[in-house]
Design a protein around this motif. Structure first.
Motif, short mmCIF file in Angstrom:
data_model
loop_
_atom_site.label_atom_id
_atom_site.label_comp_id
_atom_site.label_asym_id
_atom_site.label_seq_id
_atom_site.Cartn_x
_atom_site.Cartn_y
_atom_site.Cartn_z
N GLY A 145 25.59 39.87 39.65
CA GLY A 145 25.76 38.71 40.52
C GLY A 145 25.67 37.40 39.74
O GLY A 145 26.48 36.48 39.95
N VAL A 146 24.70 37.31 38.85
CA VAL A 146 24.54 36.11 38.02
C VAL A 146 25.78 35.90 37.16
O VAL A 146 26.33 34.79 37.07
N LYS A 147 26.24 36.97 36.52
CA LYS A 147 27.41 36.87 35.65
C LYS A 147 28.66 36.47 36.42
O LYS A 147 29.47 35.65 35.94
N ALA A 148 28.83 37.00 37.63
CA ALA A 148 30.02 36.69 38.42
C ALA A 148 30.08 35.21 38.77
O ALA A 148 31.11 34.55 38.59
N VAL A 149 28.97 34.68 39.28
CA VAL A 149 28.94 33.26 39.67
C VAL A 149 29.09 32.35 38.47
O VAL A 149 29.91 31.41 38.48
N GLU A 150 28.35 32.61 37.42
CA GLU A 150 28.39 31.72 36.25
C GLU A 150 29.74 31.78 35.55
O GLU A 150 30.19 30.79 34.98
N SER A 151 30.41 32.94 35.60
CA SER A 151 31.75 33.04 35.00
C SER A 151 32.74 32.19 35.78
O SER A 151 33.60 31.50 35.19
N LEU A 152 32.65 32.20 37.11
CA LEU A 152 33.52 31.35 37.93
C LEU A 152 33.25 29.87 37.64
O LEU A 152 34.19 29.07 37.53
N LEU A 153 31.98 29.51 37.51
CA LEU A 153 31.64 28.11 37.22
C LEU A 153 32.13 27.68 35.84
O LEU A 153 32.37 26.49 35.60
N GLU A 154 32.30 28.64 34.95
CA GLU A 154 32.83 28.36 33.61
C GLU A 154 34.36 28.28 33.59
O GLU A 154 34.96 28.03 32.55
N GLY A 155 34.99 28.50 34.76
CA GLY A 155 36.45 28.42 34.84
C GLY A 155 37.17 29.74 34.68
O GLY A 155 38.40 29.77 34.64
N LYS A 156 36.42 30.83 34.57
CA LYS A 156 37.06 32.14 34.44
C LYS A 156 37.45 32.66 35.81
O LYS A 156 36.81 32.39 36.81
N THR A 157 38.52 33.44 35.86
CA THR A 157 38.98 34.03 37.11
C THR A 157 39.74 35.32 36.84
O THR A 157 40.18 35.56 35.71
N ASP A 158 39.89 36.14 37.87
CA ASP A 158 40.62 37.41 37.79
C ASP A 158 39.95 38.40 36.83
O ASP A 158 40.63 39.13 36.11
N PHE A 159 38.62 38.43 36.86
CA PHE A 159 37.86 39.39 36.06
C PHE A 159 36.97 40.23 36.96
O PHE A 159 36.63 39.83 38.08
N MET A 160 36.58 41.37 36.44
CA MET A 160 35.54 42.18 37.05
C MET A 160 34.34 42.20 36.12
O MET A 160 34.49 42.32 34.91
N VAL A 161 33.16 42.07 36.70
CA VAL A 161 31.92 42.14 35.92
C VAL A 161 31.54 43.61 35.77
O VAL A 161 31.53 44.36 36.75
N GLY A 162 31.24 44.04 34.56
CA GLY A 162 30.88 45.44 34.34
C GLY A 162 29.77 45.60 33.32
O GLY A 162 29.36 44.63 32.67
N LEU A 163 29.28 46.83 33.20
CA LEU A 163 28.25 47.16 32.22
C LEU A 163 28.89 48.00 31.12
O LEU A 163 29.36 49.11 31.37
N ILE A 164 28.90 47.46 29.90
CA ILE A 164 29.49 48.15 28.75
C ILE A 164 28.47 48.14 27.62
O ILE A 164 28.08 47.07 27.15
N ASN A 165 28.03 49.32 27.20
CA ASN A 165 27.00 49.44 26.16
C ASN A 165 25.76 48.62 26.51
O ASN A 165 25.19 47.93 25.66
N ASP A 166 25.38 48.70 27.78
CA ASP A 166 24.21 48.02 28.33
C ASP A 166 24.31 46.50 28.27
O ASP A 166 23.31 45.81 28.42
N LYS A 167 25.50 45.98 28.07
CA LYS A 167 25.72 44.54 28.10
C LYS A 167 26.63 44.21 29.28
O LYS A 167 27.58 44.94 29.56
N ILE A 168 26.35 43.11 29.96
CA ILE A 168 27.22 42.67 31.05
C ILE A 168 28.45 42.01 30.44
O ILE A 168 28.34 41.07 29.64
N ALA A 169 29.61 42.53 30.79
CA ALA A 169 30.86 42.06 30.18
C ALA A 169 31.94 41.90 31.26
O ALA A 169 31.79 42.37 32.39
N LEU A 170 33.02 41.21 30.88
CA LEU A 170 34.13 40.98 31.80
C LEU A 170 35.34 41.81 31.41
O LEU A 170 35.68 41.92 30.23
#
Length: 328
Positions: free
Chosen positions: A277-302
């Motif tokens: 949830g944190v990553k999704a909101v902050e990514s939108l505020l950074e101007g990113k769009t059309d991404f899915m937030v996921g867990l890859i190698n225990d890191k939150i990534a887009l």
């Protein structure tokens, strides 16, 4: 040029899964932290078309992190599949001053969000919520870990009955296209055989495996079957086939069904939902769009939504080999 976000909308769509409420809570409180407004959208795309919005703040999401299901409800929307329906949704969002969306759901939810974003140049971010764990771009979807724990607990209980009556149980779990739940729960619960869509065991090999278990001294057996397994038309056909060839077994079927979706989310799912949830909101505020937030190698990534929708979630080959060894 990236759009400035002042008010986010959050919604859940498709099948519910444990952890959705924790994700809603995270989105709302991250908005509050960054001092932007947040609106909850009831009943997914259907509610978006109807303008069924409610203002949400940090206090409106108290005491929901431990609740299963989704407080925003979920619904299918045939109208949103049409351009006219999506235009109605866009007009409702614009009227409410909502200028960004966080979509919590599976590939159908993401497909709708991706099309909507492209048609109206509307910022969107996806959070994967489905117990099947069938989304590309994340090792874990919200609800998957909880569903696994639920399934293992139920299998443990069924084994008590199986061993008491010398019975063979076919236990069907969710997994129409992938066998993640069946494979992991089967290994975790010590199943004698695991049937998944990715591996065609075949009826003859299934019988051979069961006979081998019987000859080794096992008086009961548990076979975990993903609902999308291709060996038989359905789990009841498997039961009839085994009964006709192995009269020494009393065969029963247990279809776990929607109980796998319910219940309080595990600690893992609560933490994962909070991170996403944190990553999704902050990514939108950074101007990113059309991404899915996921867990890859225990890191939150887009991961781009196009890849998340079109990609394939692969079965764990190492675990598949472990299952073969464990069922020896």
């Amino acid at each position: 040029m990236a759009k400035t976000i002042s008010k986010l909308g959050v919604f859940t769509s498709g099948g519910d899964s444990p952890g959705m409420n924790a994700a809603i809570r995270s989105v709302v409180r991250t908005c509050a932290y960054h001092k932007i407004q947040c609106a909850g959208i009831y009943r997914g795309y259907e509610g978006m078309i109807e303008g069924d919005f409610v203002p949400m703040d940090a206090r409106s999401v108290k005491d929901i992190i431990n609740r299963g299901g989704t407080i925003l409800k979920s619904a299918r929307s045939d109208e949103f599949r049409t351009k006219e329906g999506r235009k109605k949704a866009f007009d409702q969002l614009t009227k409410a001053g909502i200028d960004g969306l966080v979509a919590i759901g599976g590939d159908g939810t993401f497909t709708g969000a991706m099309i909507f974003s492209q048609e109206f140049d509307f910022p969107v971010m996806g959070i994967p919520g489905t117990i099947d764990n069938d989304i590309f771009g994340t090792s874990h979807t919200l609800g998957y870990d909880t569903a696994l724990n639920t399934v293992v607990e139920v299998i443990d209980k069924i084994r008590d009955t199986a061993s008491s009556h010398n019975r063979l149980f076919f236990i069907e779990v969710m997994g129409r296209d992938v066998g993640h739940i069946a494979l992991n729960a089967g290994v975790g619960a010590g199943a004698e055989e695991i049937l998944i869509p990715e591996e065609d065991l075949g009826l003859d090999r299934l019988l051979e495996s069961l006979r081998r278990s019987k000859s080794s001294g096992k008086s009961s057996s548990i076979v975990v079957v993903a609902e999308g397994d291709k060996i038989g038309k359905n789990v009841f056909e498997l039961k009839d086939y085994v009964e006709s060839h192995m009269s020494e077994y009393e065969v029963r079927v247990s279809v776990l069904g929607h109980m796998q979706r319910g219940g309080s989310p595990s600690c893992f799912d609560r933490v994962l939902a909070s991170r996403m949830g944190v990553k999704a909101v902050e990514s939108l505020l950074e101007g990113k769009t059309d991404f899915m937030v996921g867990l890859i190698n225990d890191k939150i990534a887009l991961t781009p939504l196009t890849k998340a929708v079109k990609g394939k979630s692969d079965i764990n080959l190492e675990l598949l080999r472990v299952s073969e060894i464990m069922t020896t």
